[in-house]
Structure formats: structure tokens, C-alpha cells
Design a protein around this motif. Structure first.
Motif, PDB file in Angstrom:
ATOM      1  N   LYS A   5       3.492 101.204  64.900  1.00 54.93           N
ATOM      2  CA  LYS A   5       2.581 101.968  64.042  1.00 54.93           C
ATOM      3  C   LYS A   5       2.665 103.475  64.261  1.00 54.93           C
ATOM      4  O   LYS A   5       2.093 104.245  63.499  1.00 54.93           O
ATOM      5  N   THR A   6       3.363 103.887  65.310  1.00 59.01           N
ATOM      6  CA  THR A   6       3.523 105.327  65.482  1.00 59.01           C
ATOM      7  C   THR A   6       4.843 105.728  64.869  1.00 59.01           C
ATOM      8  O   THR A   6       5.867 105.107  65.118  1.00 59.01           O
ATOM      9  N   VAL A   7       4.790 106.750  64.068  1.00 59.17           N
ATOM     10  CA  VAL A   7       6.027 107.204  63.439  1.00 59.17           C
ATOM     11  C   VAL A   7       5.960 108.717  63.247  1.00 59.17           C
ATOM     12  O   VAL A   7       4.953 109.253  62.816  1.00 59.17           O
ATOM     13  N   ASP A   8       7.031 109.386  63.642  1.00 54.40           N
ATOM     14  CA  ASP A   8       7.120 110.819  63.371  1.00 54.40           C
ATOM     15  C   ASP A   8       7.520 110.992  61.922  1.00 54.40           C
ATOM     16  O   ASP A   8       8.282 110.191  61.383  1.00 54.40           O
ATOM     17  N   TYR A   9       7.019 112.019  61.311  1.00 51.08           N
ATOM     18  CA  TYR A   9       7.429 112.312  59.930  1.00 51.08           C
ATOM     19  C   TYR A   9       7.253 113.792  59.682  1.00 51.08           C
ATOM     20  O   TYR A   9       6.606 114.493  60.467  1.00 51.08           O
ATOM     21  N   VAL A  10       7.849 114.284  58.628  1.00 52.92           N
ATOM     22  CA  VAL A  10       7.623 115.672  58.234  1.00 52.92           C
ATOM     23  C   VAL A  10       7.204 115.687  56.772  1.00 52.92           C
ATOM     24  O   VAL A  10       7.449 114.727  56.031  1.00 52.92           O
ATOM     25  N   HIS A  11       6.572 116.787  56.384  1.00 52.93           N
ATOM     26  CA  HIS A  11       6.188 116.951  54.984  1.00 52.93           C
ATOM     27  C   HIS A  11       7.337 117.583  54.214  1.00 52.93           C
ATOM     28  O   HIS A  11       8.125 118.332  54.767  1.00 52.93           O
ATOM     29  N   VAL A  12       7.390 117.261  52.950  1.00 50.70           N
ATOM     30  CA  VAL A  12       8.515 117.670  52.124  1.00 50.70           C
ATOM     31  C   VAL A  12       8.657 119.191  52.055  1.00 50.70           C
ATOM     32  O   VAL A  12       9.767 119.708  51.890  1.00 50.70           O
ATOM     33  N   LEU A  25      15.691 115.811  43.893  1.00 48.68           N
ATOM     34  CA  LEU A  25      16.067 116.610  45.065  1.00 48.68           C
ATOM     35  C   LEU A  25      16.359 118.062  44.697  1.00 48.68           C
ATOM     36  O   LEU A  25      16.105 118.978  45.483  1.00 48.68           O
ATOM     37  N   LEU A  26      16.920 118.265  43.513  1.00 49.45           N
ATOM     38  CA  LEU A  26      17.263 119.632  43.100  1.00 49.45           C
ATOM     39  C   LEU A  26      16.034 120.528  42.996  1.00 49.45           C
ATOM     40  O   LEU A  26      16.142 121.753  43.054  1.00 49.45           O
ATOM     41  N   ALA A  27      14.864 119.924  42.868  1.00 46.73           N
ATOM     42  CA  ALA A  27      13.636 120.709  42.702  1.00 46.73           C
ATOM     43  C   ALA A  27      13.175 121.341  44.016  1.00 46.73           C
ATOM     44  O   ALA A  27      12.366 122.257  44.022  1.00 46.73           O
ATOM     45  N   TYR A  28      13.688 120.831  45.141  1.00 54.13           N
ATOM     46  CA  TYR A  28      13.212 121.367  46.424  1.00 54.13           C
ATOM     47  C   TYR A  28      14.037 122.560  46.884  1.00 54.13           C
ATOM     48  O   TYR A  28      15.242 122.613  46.674  1.00 54.13           O
ATOM     49  N   ASP A  29      13.369 123.487  47.564  1.00 50.88           N
ATOM     50  CA  ASP A  29      14.023 124.638  48.172  1.00 50.88           C
ATOM     51  C   ASP A  29      14.988 124.140  49.251  1.00 50.88           C
ATOM     52  O   ASP A  29      14.643 123.262  50.039  1.00 50.88           O
ATOM     53  N   GLU A  30      16.186 124.721  49.297  1.00 53.16           N
ATOM     54  CA  GLU A  30      17.187 124.191  50.236  1.00 53.16           C
ATOM     55  C   GLU A  30      16.821 124.401  51.710  1.00 53.16           C
ATOM     56  O   GLU A  30      17.372 123.741  52.582  1.00 53.16           O
ATOM     57  N   ASP A  31      15.891 125.307  51.982  1.00 48.96           N
ATOM     58  CA  ASP A  31      15.489 125.551  53.369  1.00 48.96           C
ATOM     59  C   ASP A  31      14.265 124.752  53.785  1.00 48.96           C
ATOM     60  O   ASP A  31      13.605 125.077  54.770  1.00 48.96           O
ATOM     61  N   THR A  32      13.947 123.712  53.027  1.00 48.35           N
ATOM     62  CA  THR A  32      12.797 122.876  53.387  1.00 48.35           C
ATOM     63  C   THR A  32      13.267 121.460  53.692  1.00 48.35           C
ATOM     64  O   THR A  32      14.425 121.113  53.453  1.00 48.35           O
ATOM     65  N   ALA A  33      12.339 120.656  54.187  1.00 48.72           N
ATOM     66  CA  ALA A  33      12.640 119.257  54.458  1.00 48.72           C
ATOM     67  C   ALA A  33      13.145 118.578  53.180  1.00 48.72           C
ATOM     68  O   ALA A  33      14.103 117.793  53.213  1.00 48.72           O
ATOM     69  N   GLY A  34      12.522 118.902  52.049  1.00 47.32           N
ATOM     70  CA  GLY A  34      12.950 118.323  50.774  1.00 47.32           C
ATOM     71  C   GLY A  34      14.394 118.661  50.439  1.00 47.32           C
ATOM     72  O   GLY A  34      15.122 117.843  49.876  1.00 47.32           O
ATOM     73  N   ASN A  43       0.394 113.049  49.971  1.00 43.92           N
ATOM     74  CA  ASN A  43      -0.372 111.800  50.010  1.00 43.92           C
ATOM     75  C   ASN A  43       0.223 110.781  50.974  1.00 43.92           C
ATOM     76  O   ASN A  43      -0.065 109.595  50.867  1.00 43.92           O
ATOM     77  N   GLN A  44       1.117 111.260  51.845  1.00 48.74           N
ATOM     78  CA  GLN A  44       1.725 110.375  52.843  1.00 48.74           C
ATOM     79  C   GLN A  44       2.718 109.392  52.213  1.00 48.74           C
ATOM     80  O   GLN A  44       3.160 108.436  52.842  1.00 48.74           O
ATOM     81  N   LYS A  45       3.073 109.609  50.957  1.00 54.35           N
ATOM     82  CA  LYS A  45       4.031 108.692  50.313  1.00 54.35           C
ATOM     83  C   LYS A  45       5.442 109.007  50.768  1.00 54.35           C
ATOM     84  O   LYS A  45       5.829 110.171  50.862  1.00 54.35           O
ATOM     85  N   LEU A  46       6.203 107.962  51.024  1.00 51.25           N
ATOM     86  CA  LEU A  46       7.560 108.099  51.550  1.00 51.25           C
ATOM     87  C   LEU A  46       8.504 108.600  50.456  1.00 51.25           C
ATOM     88  O   LEU A  46       8.682 107.941  49.426  1.00 51.25           O
ATOM     89  N   LEU A  47       9.127 109.779  50.684  1.00 50.72           N
ATOM     90  CA  LEU A  47      10.011 110.360  49.668  1.00 50.72           C
ATOM     91  C   LEU A  47      11.481 110.267  50.017  1.00 50.72           C
ATOM     92  O   LEU A  47      12.329 110.174  49.139  1.00 50.72           O
ATOM     93  N   GLY A  48      11.800 110.335  51.301  1.00 49.48           N
ATOM     94  CA  GLY A  48      13.209 110.343  51.690  1.00 49.48           C
ATOM     95  C   GLY A  48      13.320 110.390  53.197  1.00 49.48           C
ATOM     96  O   GLY A  48      12.327 110.220  53.917  1.00 49.48           O
ATOM     97  N   ARG A  49      14.542 110.622  53.675  1.00 52.70           N
ATOM     98  CA  ARG A  49      14.696 110.764  55.127  1.00 52.70           C
ATOM     99  C   ARG A  49      15.796 111.771  55.432  1.00 52.70           C
ATOM    100  O   ARG A  49      16.716 111.987  54.642  1.00 52.70           O
TER     101      ARG A  49
END
Lengths: 457, 457
Positions: free
Chosen positions: A213-220, A135-144, A245-251
Motif C-alpha cells: 500500500k505504500t507507493v512513491d509517486y510524482v505529480h504530472v 503527452l505533447l501537452a506537457y512541458d518537457e521539463d516536467t514529470a509529464g 486527483n491521484q489518477k494514474l497517468l503514466g510512469r
């Protein structure tokens, strides 16, 4: 029988703070513990924010890390930083162990870099350590930067019964379940389920048969403010985060989004008021000066620019020296109109509710300015001429200048934020002193030019 | 395989709107239905907001009331009102049947009074009708005005197994379960449970043995903004609402609170910018004028006040006519400082993060003003004297006036919002043109008084 513990009528009184201070001074640990035990961690954080640093460090060291981790999260950022400076890397790591990954990463990110590695190496739970490092690798202003690794996920091949069994294990780490995410064997997000769906379904059903089968999601890498807008628009309480790659990373959960919304609103408000972002009334005079002085300097240069304009016309106007009396009227009007126009555009841009072409919008503002300008000009004309005894021709001049200045200020106030937004610059910087100052100067210039034309001096 | 249906990358394009318009015109119902089927109701609402009234009414009548009820909720308030005017009471009642009680009550409350009764009498579900009527009785700015009647509650005497069975029935009406509320036989709220707790518990346990006895709640008359603050502070996603006898009446969910937070922030922002509440960039010129003109009038009277002050001193100052050139500088500085000081106090009051005594705060602002004032005055002095060639004594006068004006503006900007707040008036009214105008006038007065004292004219 409702216990007092989470009584929402908590009020931070001087007496309570004094009581805590007294118990700390007299090292009355038992009574202190039993007093604080009765409060919610958010309330204890409020109390600690009032104490001296030594006292709050003492309290933090006294209580269990289970409670203090939550308290630290709720404390004022500046105070928390000071407290953490007084804890060892091992002590901080113990607090971190108790936190969800998103809060843990936020706290670690605040530490000086050399301490970060030290604290991380002291986290005993390997899985937790790995997730926080990610998690520390992501910019704090992004979904990650907003997401937590804690979530409940199930494979499409599981049965409802098997699912419930495994969720019992996973859910222990998750404060609130919200949605259950369904993934394929490659960890790709393929759908969702609610706990309710699972409870209502028959035990022998396969997840593959019942999941949605419908799900909202955002990119990291999505912008945090965009995530906030999406969750608000679609009334979501949690949203999964995936990689390319559409892999689930977090929520991301709605409570983190509430903070984003609040911070965004606060920042825009401060910008409009000419305060650089992120200060509070309780910050030091130095910090407040740093946040306020730059904007005052902008205003000062505008004021000096206006002075030059007046100087220039001053020598020429001769008998019409009375014109100078109306400079504040022109200036105040130009500033007010500019702020009104820019604020409404900035808000429209922030809420994503602005549509239509820029030309149409400028035309509308010009029309609006004309309506407001006519009203203001007529009233000003009547008051100055009949009440102040200003010569008729001067009152007319002021009136015409007011109309022109209002139309111009409205158009500048509309154009600049839209222009900045199109350029990818936060339009909120164009509000407040920035718009007021430029409109002041333009307004005064227009005033004298019009006066010169009409009065022929 | 993620379906397109809830694709978050929805973008409202002119082409899409044109396509919908074309399908409406050509009465191509089948294709229109299958096109809109693919969109989320919040997206359809955005499309309808772009259509002519007749077209949007046509679409609303075409689609199922299950979808259109959700669409109506998401539409712009003004547009929704117009659409509803074109539906019969029976048609509106059908939409209402599909909505949760809180949304249903909100929509009915927007109708003219004579239609309200007609619509309510057309609601077929008796229970729903009764609940909506109850909700209509509460002020919209209170907990009662925010809450929904839909919730899941269990009696303490039930077993876990029985509970799960009954929850399956109750939960069908509840979009998201959040917490399960535990009540005694008199419907008094005594605790809570999460679905997770229930799933983790053994089937034969009694609710009385496993429920959590601490529960946050609000009273039905509590202020909506206070509820928002409580839910934010304690990170709650739902909170139960009780009456004065602790009886469970309803619950408020975080998505409604997000709206309250957003609206509060928008309103404060607009006030600071001198716009009466609740307008948007897309409103009519008449509505925008009504929201903006009053504040411009305040500014105008301030400007005329300043004109009188200048007139008064004008005759006396003789050789020091150059003083008039610096009026815009004094005015801009006074205005900017006033807005900065008041904004930071208003924000502190809104976030409930302001503590300490009023006297201490004024002292701090005075100090801060002195620091900023000295910086601004020195720079202005150097520029005016050495660059503009302003006489030394006049530059000194301007510098001293700037310091005094900044200190005064900071203190007025601090005092007024705190004073209003203590009086129970929304301190946000004291920002924007209100504070700018009063500071303009005071600033100019102070300037000339100081000039008179120093220059002895």
C-alpha cells in the motif's frame, strides 16, 4: 556461445564508416542490410551520425521501421532533425508507431508545428495517437514530459491468476515491467506490486490481499529535476505519475532520469565554463560562437572596467608604478577563489545537500578565505621581496591586498549563488565568467584602494 | 489510500531534528521508534546526518539492524565512518548481514584494515561472508568493485516450470530481478531471459528453447566509467559481470551506475572550478583548504610569472605606459577562452562524442577564435579609442593582441586536454585554474611582444 550482435566492444572506425558509405554508393542493399543487422541500434546511430545526410536518409529508408525508429532515437538531435526533414509525414508516422509513447512524443515535439499535426494524423493506431497527443501537452521539463503511457496496471479486485493472465497481454507493449501499479475502479493509484511478488503469491489470492500500500509517486507537473532527485534518493527504477486527483497517468523509468541527470550536469558544467547551454564540440562555428561570444563580452566589459580603474590610479601612484606588475596576480587570485566558492555552493544546491543559514556560511567562507589568503600572501611576500627585489612596503601591500581580495572573492562567490537560488534563478549562471569578471573588477579596485591607504600616494 | 510512510514530500526541518534530539535526550525510546518508523531510511539518514555523533549512534543502536543497515548506506560518508567507529565489530557485522553484498563490501572497505578482518569473521552467514570477501578483492573503480553477487540465474537444461519454482527461492535474496541470466553447466554465461519472457512462456518449455542468446556483459576488470557508458548507451538496467573465462561472477544494476555518473560529473565540475575532488560545502575548513589551496598556488605562480613579464617590458615601454591598463582585459579574455575551449573538449571526451583528427579540431578552434576575436577586438577598439580616448595606435595594438590571444588560448585549451587524454591522463585536470593560469601568462607575453613590434619601443 555469445553472438557478436550486441557485443559491447563496438568501435566506430573510419574503415567501418567507409564500408557503409561504399555500400550506399554502390546501392548494394543486401550486403548493407546484412552488415548493419549485426549491430545494436545505438551503434548504427553512431555510424549514421558520421554519414552525409543523403546517405543516412538512404539507410533509414532501407531498413525496417522497427529498427530505424530505435536508431532515430539514438541519433544526434541535429542529425535526426535533418533526416526527418527528408522523410514524408507518413514515413515519420510509421517510425512513431514503433516507439514507446514518451520517445514518440519527444520526436514529434522536435518537428515544426505544421508537420506535427500531419504526422499525428498519419498514426494508424488510434490509442497510440491519443496517448502521444496527450503527452505533447506537457512541458518537457516536467514529470509529464518525461513519462510514458506504457505501464502495467491491475485492479485491486482481480485475483493473482487473473492478473497474471492479463499482464501477459499488457506486458507485450511494455519493454520492462519494473512495478505493477494497483488502481481502484476509478483509476486512482492505491499501491504497487512487483512481478516477483506476483510469482511468489498463490494463484487464488486477491490482489487486494497482497499488494503493497505504500507507493512513491510524482505529480504530472513536478519539475523533471526534482523527479530525478527523488528517484535517486530512494533508489527507484520507475515511478508512477498521477494527476491532482491521484489518477494514474503514466510512469517514468530510470533510463530517462539518467538522461536528465547527465543533461543537468552537462549544463552546469558548461555554465561554469562560460558556454551557453546545449552545444557540442561538433556543432557549427556559428552555433559555437553564439554560445561563447556573450560570455566573452561579459569578460571584455569587466576588462575595460578594470582598465578604467587602473587609469584612474595610474596618474597618482608615481614611484609605485611597480604595483601595476601585480595586477595579474590579484586578478587571477580573485577569479580563482570566486569560482571555487561559487562552484561548491552551486553543487551543494544541485545535490540538495546544503543546509544552515546564509550568515553562517558566509562566516565560514570568510574564515576559509583568511586561511588561504594568509598562506598565499606569505608565499607571495617572500617571493616578491627576496626573489624579485620588490620594495618591502610594496610586498606588504600586495600581501594585505591578496588576503582582502581572497576573503571578498570567497564571500561574493558564496553569496551570489545562494541569493539567486532564493530568488528562483538557476544559481549556475553565477559561476564561470560572471563570477570571475565581477571578482576581477572588485579585486583590482580593492587592491588599489589598499595600496593608496598604505603607500599614501 | 496512500500511506504517509513513503511520502516523497519529506522535508528536513529544524523542528524535526529538534524533536528527534529531544527524544534522544529524554531517552524516550518508544516514541522515537514510532516517529522514525514513519520515515524512509534515506530520510532517516538525512536526519542522522544533522545529529551529534552520540545521538546518531544512540539512534542506530536503538533501531533494528534491518533498518539501520539501509540507513547507514544512505548516510554521509564521513558521518557513517564516525558512527561505525562507535560500534563493535559484532554490531557492524549484524548490519552487514542485512545488506546486499555490494553495499556490504563498500562499508567494510571503508573500515581500517585491522577492523575489516574482525568484522568479516563476525558475519555468521558463511555464504555471505565468502561473497563479501571476494568483492573486497576488486578495485572500487572497476566492474568488480560495483557488482553485487545477488542475481537470478538458471541453467539452460531447466524447464520453465522448474525454473519458476527455483526462481521463487533465489529471488527472495534479490531486491529487483531485472534479467535472469542463463548459464551452462560450467557457470559460463550463455544468454538471458526476462521474468516477462518466463511468464509468457509455456510451463513445459525448456529454457534452452526460449532464452535469448545475445547478452551484453562486462569483464570484472573493466573500468567503472566504461561500464556506466555502456549501460547508458544501450539503455541497460542491469549488466552481468564475467571473468576472463566468461564465468558469471555478479551483476551491476543501474542505481549503482547513477552514482558513478553523478560522481564523475561532480568531479569534473570541481576540477574545472579548481577544487580537488570529493569535498562538499559542509566539510571542515581544513579539508576545504587542502582541496582549494593547491589550485590557488598554481594561480599565484602564474600571477608572479605575469609580474616578471610586465617588469621586463615596463622599463622599455616609456610613453606607452597606458598599455598596462589593458593587462586585465587581455588576461580575462585569455582565461575565459581557454576555459571555454577546454571544457567543451573535456565534455566531448567524457561523453565519448568526440571524433575527427586533432589537426582538424585545432583548425576549427582557430577559426572560431578568429571569429570571436574579431568581434571582441572591434568592440574593444571602438570603446577604448572613442570612449576612453586611448591613442589610436594603442587601441589597434590592443585589438590585434586580443585576436592573437583568443586564437592562441582557444588552441591551447583544445590541445592540452586531447593531448592528456591520449596519454591516458584524465583531461579534466587541464580545465580550471590550470588552463586559466597558463593562458594568462602566455596571453600577457603575446600582448607585450605584439605591442613591442607595433609600437617599436
Amino acid at each position: 556461445m555469445i553472438e557478436e550482435k550486441e557485443n559491447i566492444q563496438f568501435e566506430l572506425t573510419d574503415e567501418l564508416v567507409a564500408q557503409v558509405e561504399h555500400l550506399v554508393e554502390t546501392r548494394n542493399d543486401e550486403e548493407l542490410k546484412s552488415l548493419l543487422e549485426d549491430f545494436h541500434h545505438a551503434d548504427i546511430a553512431e555510424i549514421l551520425d558520421e554519414l552525409d545526410l543523403d546517405d543516412s536518409v538512404y539507410v533509414i529508408k532501407l531498413l525496417d521501421s522497427e529498427t530505424t525508429a530505435d536508431i532515430l532515437i539514438e541519433m544526434d538531435e541535429d542529425n535526426r532533425e535533418k533526416v526527418l526533414r527528408n522523410l514524408s509525414a507518413k514515413e515519420i508516422a510509421e517510425e512513431i508507431e514503433e516507439l514507446d509513447t514518451d520517445d514518440a512524443a519527444d520526436i514529434i515535439a522536435e518537428l515544426p508545428e505544421e508537420r506535427q499535426a500531419e504526422v499525428i494524423s498519419n498514426i494508424e493506431d488510434k490509442e497510440h495517437r491519443k496517448e502521444i497527443t496527450e503527452l505533447l501537452a506537457y512541458d518537457e521539463d516536467t514529470a509529464g514530459g518525461l513519462m510514458a503511457k506504457e505501464l502495467v496496471k491491475v485492479y485491486e479486485t482481480w485475483t493473482v491468476a487473473g492478473c497474471l493472465r492479463r499482464i501477459r497481454v499488457q506486458a507485450k507493449d511494455v519493454t520492462r515491467v519494473h512495478s505493477i501499479y494497483v488502481v481502484d475502479k476509478k483509476n486512482k493509484l492505491i499501491g504497487r506490486l512487483s512481478l516477483k511478488d506476483l510469482i511468489v503469491a498463490k494463484a487464488e489470492h486477491k490482489i487486494a490481499d497482497i499488494y503493497i500500500k505504500t507507493v512513491d509517486y510524482v505529480h504530472v507537473d513536478d519539475d523533471a529535476e526534482d523527479v530525478a532527485r527523488i528517484m535517486q534518493k530512494y533508489d527507484l527504477e520507475a515511478i508512477p505519475v498521477v494527476d491532482s486527483n491521484q489518477k494514474l497517468l503514466g510512469r517514468i523509468t530510470i533510463d530517462d532520469i539518467v538522461d536528465v541527470i547527465r543533461e543537468e550536469a552537462d549544463r552546469d558544467y558548461q555554465m561554469a565554463a562560460g558556454i551557453s547551454q546545449g552545444v557540442e564540440a561538433d556543432d557549427s562555428i556559428l552555433k559555437l560562437t553564439r554560445a561563447r561570444l556573450p560570455w566573452l563580452l561579459i569578460g571584455m566589459f569587466g576588462g575595460l572596467g578594470a582598465a578604467s580603474i587602473i587609469e584612474y590610479f595610474n596618474g597618482e601612484m608615481g614611484d609605485f608604478i611597480v604595483l601595476l606588475s601585480f595586477v595579474p596576480l590579484i586578478q587571477a587570485t580573485a577569479g580563482n577563489v570566486g569560482v571555487q566558492s561559487s562552484a561548491i555552493i552551486v553543487q551543494g544546491l544541485a545535490n540538495d545537500s546544503l543546509d544552515g543559514k546564509i550568515f553562517k556560511r558566509l562566516l565560514k567562507e570568510a574564515l576559509l578565505g583568511l586561511v588561504n589568503g594568509l598562506a598565499i600572501a606569505c608565499i607571495a611576500l617572500v617571493i616578491t621581496h627576496f626573489l624579485f627585489g620588490t620594495p618591502y612596503i610594496v610586498s606588504i601591500t600586495v600581501g594585505i591586498a591578496l588576503i582582502s581580495v581572497i576573503v571578498m572573492a570567497a564571500m561574493i562567490g558564496t553569496f551570489i549563488p545562494i541569493f539567486l537560488d532564493k530568488r528562483g534563478i538557476d544559481p549556475a549562471v553565477a559561476t564561470g565568467p560572471f563570477i570571475t569578471t565581477s571578482n576581477d573588477v572588485f579585486g583590482i579596485l580593492i587592491y588599489f584602494v589598499i595600496a593608496k591607504l598604505i603607500l599614501q600616494f
